[in-house]
Design an enzyme around this catalytic site. Structure first.
Site, mmCIF file in Angstrom:
data_model
loop_
_atom_site.group_PDB
_atom_site.id
_atom_site.type_symbol
_atom_site.label_atom_id
_atom_site.label_comp_id
_atom_site.label_asym_id
_atom_site.label_seq_id
_atom_site.Cartn_x
_atom_site.Cartn_y
_atom_site.Cartn_z
ATOM 1 N N SER A 2 -1.449 1.378 -7.827
ATOM 2 C CA SER A 2 -1.763 1.174 -6.410
ATOM 3 C C SER A 2 -0.499 1.111 -5.568
ATOM 4 O O SER A 2 -0.558 1.184 -4.351
ATOM 5 C CB SER A 2 -2.562 -0.128 -6.232
ATOM 6 O OG SER A 2 -1.828 -1.200 -6.779
ATOM 7 N N GLU A 46 -7.527 7.674 -3.495
ATOM 8 C CA GLU A 46 -6.298 8.231 -2.912
ATOM 9 C C GLU A 46 -5.684 9.160 -3.945
ATOM 10 O O GLU A 46 -5.427 8.745 -5.085
ATOM 11 C CB GLU A 46 -5.303 7.119 -2.547
ATOM 12 C CG GLU A 46 -5.617 6.405 -1.245
ATOM 13 C CD GLU A 46 -4.604 5.315 -0.916
ATOM 14 O OE1 GLU A 46 -4.130 4.662 -1.859
ATOM 15 O OE2 GLU A 46 -4.293 5.110 0.276
ATOM 16 N N HIS A 102 -5.497 7.027 -7.248
ATOM 17 C CA HIS A 102 -5.633 5.594 -6.985
ATOM 18 C C HIS A 102 -7.089 5.291 -6.675
ATOM 19 O O HIS A 102 -7.555 5.531 -5.562
ATOM 20 C CB HIS A 102 -4.731 5.172 -5.821
ATOM 21 C CG HIS A 102 -4.896 3.747 -5.421
ATOM 22 N ND1 HIS A 102 -4.774 3.315 -4.127
ATOM 23 C CD2 HIS A 102 -5.234 2.657 -6.148
ATOM 24 C CE1 HIS A 102 -4.989 2.004 -4.072
ATOM 25 N NE2 HIS A 102 -5.264 1.589 -5.302
ATOM 26 N N ASN A 157 -3.042 0.671 1.202
ATOM 27 C CA ASN A 157 -2.353 -0.599 0.957
ATOM 28 C C ASN A 157 -1.159 -0.774 1.878
ATOM 29 O O ASN A 157 -0.895 -1.875 2.342
ATOM 30 C CB ASN A 157 -1.905 -0.686 -0.502
ATOM 31 C CG ASN A 157 -3.058 -1.119 -1.398
ATOM 32 O OD1 ASN A 157 -4.072 -1.631 -0.906
ATOM 33 N ND2 ASN A 157 -2.937 -0.902 -2.684
#
Ligand code: T1G
Length: 713
Positions: free
Chosen positions: A426, A459, A447, A497
């Site tokens: 991540s 992702e 991800h 993130n």
């Protein structure tokens, strides 16, 4: 707007042909959606009026080419202001309504929105086993604007009609037959079946218009007199107009009109309500989301490449993520081998898989046999050699670079040359991992968001050396796995993130300034529309995870002003998993976040130590500081070409972090507020302003317009 088929598809998007017995067939052939655009509407009105004027024509059959009837009005047209003589689906249904002929809809595949409304205007409807029907307009912040609210209510009753339209759900042929929406489900060719139906009814019941019916409540034991009560109840069941419920309340008003007014007046009320919605901000936002999602797979300037076929997969690590990823492959029909050295972990993984499939069987989503077959497509091994023939291998091991490098060195040695290697990391550097293999061109980040078999967001992280073929294969795999896949460049936190860290920083800053977590969460959820407030989210994902990231990347999180997170980590206030976090979870419902005075005391103590004085902050400032943090960093990610388009960032934040779709995503929201207004407030907060945001503000521009000028878009 991009996407869809604003153009006219086939050479003749509306074709007519005559069958024996005075039957005229009007076929929609406007790929890819048989969308009923303004231009197609005009052609349909012409064809209907011509059939009506032709004495040799006794009946008209509507059909769709390409295995579908129609996905509805052309959403691309909503950006085009209609003129008084523009023809829309409304004029098409009106032409059918005034015609004296018998009309039958031959629905081989899917009929949605205006396509289904056209079918409802007909006297009869024939489907096939593949038929799917729905009025999903609510998902675009609209309501069915071509008579659907009036006709469906008259056909199946207000209760069922509301249920179907408020959810925008699609029903299958059998259900539609049961509800009386379809008159027949043909085993063979639907047009032939429709022609046979014409012969059966033309002499006895040539006209059977829904508009002639009276709407019923459709609630057992409740007569029409109770409709105000039912309508009032319905209004209570949907979100407030200001927070995602704008279209829902208007839809309920339209159904109420079907119950209390005659057809003509009900239709007029529906049109007025539709016009309010089509110009509303929530609808514009939801239309943006519709098209942004369909842009994701289009990678600008990517050399064309043939996607590899992914027939088998491997996953390294049978933890929660690894198991969820394995289930995702199995659900997509791709057999998968999970590599895990620890037997007890394999047992836990098996329990999770079989428990999940059993749950699906209980919910009626899977038959026993389907569940068994899916279960059989996942196997667990400890030897990497089992992956030699896999087409792709995804690692989902501990989030530590050395551990991951070791995994990829081993995979590089055992997997066949064409195998694609992917990391589920991540935040860690994809290029650094790729560098330990001899196949950096076949290396990519995938991800998944937890739980991997539930969350739709994926992702796809493009390494510096990821080849066009690997990227093309990953994008296609995302579709196969039924994910919403967004391509990100390889940088800390990728897109979601990275944006979340700034959002989280501002949330903690507000906490340090004396604002209780429950107030911040309430404002972001109930006023702005997030699925969950920031502190409930931290407690769900784990304060320990937050602490680890803060340890590693304080720079990315902005300076740490207090030791609140450190103290929470040390005290095992890790959130739901330890029963204590920003909230306590010691109520009867262990997942219900309860305010915790001990947390308040800890925060006050640490804020005092850091010399941060409590401030009074308005609800508006709470929304601004959290939403504008996302916009500011989102603009930086665009300028750094980590995200391809603002719409991509919107999709990431809606699907991955619960941003309210009726605000279109953080970057769309910037235009709702006005970029200059965002920049002015960001400056008042004393933040560093994203240079891209500053430039757009100075030009009085919008992010949406700017995206067209992106070098890489
Ligand atoms: N208008 C224009 N283009 C459309 C379209 C539409 N209604 N539906 C799909 N497309 C395009 C889509 O952009 C894509 O184009 C291609 O078709 C394949 O679609 C008066 C006012 C049915 C669930 O809301 O939800 O009628 O990217 O990739 O994943 O009351 O399409 O290939 O160039 O999405 O299999 C109501 C919208 C309109 C349905 C299929 N109808 N469509 O998903 O394929 S409002 C809808 C969908 C209305 C009336 C009101 C999905 C789908 P491209 P796709 P899919």
């Amino acid at each position: 707007m991009a996407g869809g088929n604003g153009h006219l598809g086939a050479a003749a998007p509306v074709r007519t042909a005559d069958r024996p017995g005075g039957i005229r067939v009007i076929t929609l052939d406007n790929p890819p959606a048989n969308a009923i655009s303004y231009a197609v509407s005009a052609l349909l009105v012409q064809a209907i009026d011509a059939a009506d004027a032709d004495s040799a024509v006794r009946a008209v059959i509507f059909a769709g080419a390409g295995g579908l009837f129609s996905y509805g009005a052309d959403i691309n047209d909503f950006a085009i202001e209609p003129t008084p003589d523009t023809k829309t689906v409304r004029e098409v249904t009106a032409a059918v309504e005034r015609s004296a002929k018998t009309y039958v809809a031959a629905i081989e595949g899917t009929a949605l929105g205006g396509g289904f409304e056209l079918a409802l205007t007909c006297d009869y409807r024939v489907g096939s086993a593949k038929t799917k029907l729905g009025l999903p307009e609510i998902k675009l912040g609209l309501l069915p604007g071509a008579g659907g609210t009036q006709r469906l209510t008259r056909l199946i009753g207000a209760q069922d009609a509301l249920q179907m339209m408020l959810k925008g759900e699609t029903i299958g042929a059998e259900d539609a037959l049961k509800k009386g929406i379809l008159d027949e489900v043909a085993a063979g060719d639907v047009v032939a079946a429709a022609a046979a139906l014409v012969e059966r009814v033309i002499g006895t019941a040539p006209k059977r218009r829904i508009s002639a019916r009276t709407a019923e409540l459709g609630v057992a034991g409740l007569g029409l007199f109770a409709f105000p009560f039912v309508v009032a109840q319905a209004h209570k069941m949907v979100p407030p107009e200001s927070n995602g419920g704008f279209a829902a309340h208007k839809l309920i008003d339209a159904v109420a009109a079907a119950l209390e007014l005659d057809f003509a007046h009900g239709l007029a009320r529906e049109s007025r309500l539709f016009e309010e919605l089509i110009r509303s901000a929530p609808s514009a936002a939801l239309q943006h989301v519709f098209f942004a999602e369909r842009q994701l797979g289009k990678i600008p300037n990517l050399p064309p490449a043939e996607a590899l076929e992914i027939k088998t997969a491997g996953v390294i690590g049978a933890g929660t993520m690894g198991t969820g990823i394995a289930i995702t492959f199995a659900n997509a029909g791709i057999p998968v081998v999970v590599i895990e050295p620890a037997d007890e972990q394999i047992e836990r993984s098996k329990q999770m898989v079989f428990g999940m499939f059993a749950h699906q069987v209980q919910r009626g989503r899977l038959t026993q046999e389907q569940a068994w077959k899916l279960g059989q497509s996942i196997s667990w091994e400890s030897d990497y050699g089992e992956l030699a023939g896999a087409d792709i291998v995804v690692e989902a091991v501990f989030e530590n670079m050395d551990v991951k490098k070791e995994v990829f060195a081993k995979l590089d040695a055992v997997c066949k040359p064409a195998t694609i290697l992917a990391s589920n990391t991540s935040t860690l550097d994809i290029d650094e991992m790729a560098a330990v293999t001899k196949r950096p061109e076949q290396f990519v980040g995938l991800h998944f968001f937890a739980p991997a078999n539930i969350m739709k967001l994926l992702e796809i992280v493009r390494g510096a050396r990821t080849s066009p073929q690997t990227l093309t294969t990953a994008v296609k795999l995302g579709k196969t796995l039924r994910k919403v896949a967004v391509v990100s460049a390889n940088a800390f936190g990728f897109i979601g993130n990275r944006m979340f860290f700034d959002y989280a920083r501002e949330a903690v800053y507000l906490l340090e300034e004396g604002i209780p977590p429950e107030r911040i969460d309430r404002v972001m959820k109930e006023q702005f529309g997030f699925a969950m407030g920031p502190f409930a989210t931290f407690d769900l994902s784990g304060v320990d995870v937050f602490w680890h990231i803060q340890q590693e990347r304080t720079a990315a999180l902005g300076e740490k002003r207090t030791a609140i997170i450190d103290r929470m980590y040390a005290a095992k206030r890790w959130g739901q998993k330890t029963g204590l976090g920003f909230y306590k979870y010691d109520g009867p419902n262990k997942r219900e976040p309860l305010p915790d005075p001990a947390l308040t005391a800890l925060v006050a103590e640490e804020a005092a130590k850091a010399g941060i004085a409590p401030r009074s902050v308005t609800d508006t400032e709470i929304v601004e500081r959290l939403a504008y943090a996302l916009i500011n960093v989102g603009a930086d990610l665009l300028e750094a070409e980590i995200a391809l388009r603002p719409g991509d960032e919107d999709i990431v934040y809606i699907y991955g972090y619960g941003f309210p779709p009726h605000h279109g995503g953080p970057m769309w929201y910037a235009d709702e507020v006005g970029v200059a207004n965002v920049v002015a407030r960001v400056k008042e907060f004393g933040w560093r302003v994203s240079p891209l945001l500053e430039r757009i503000a100075q030009r009085g521009g919008t992010i949406a317009a700017y995206s067209k000028e992106f070098v890489h878009a």
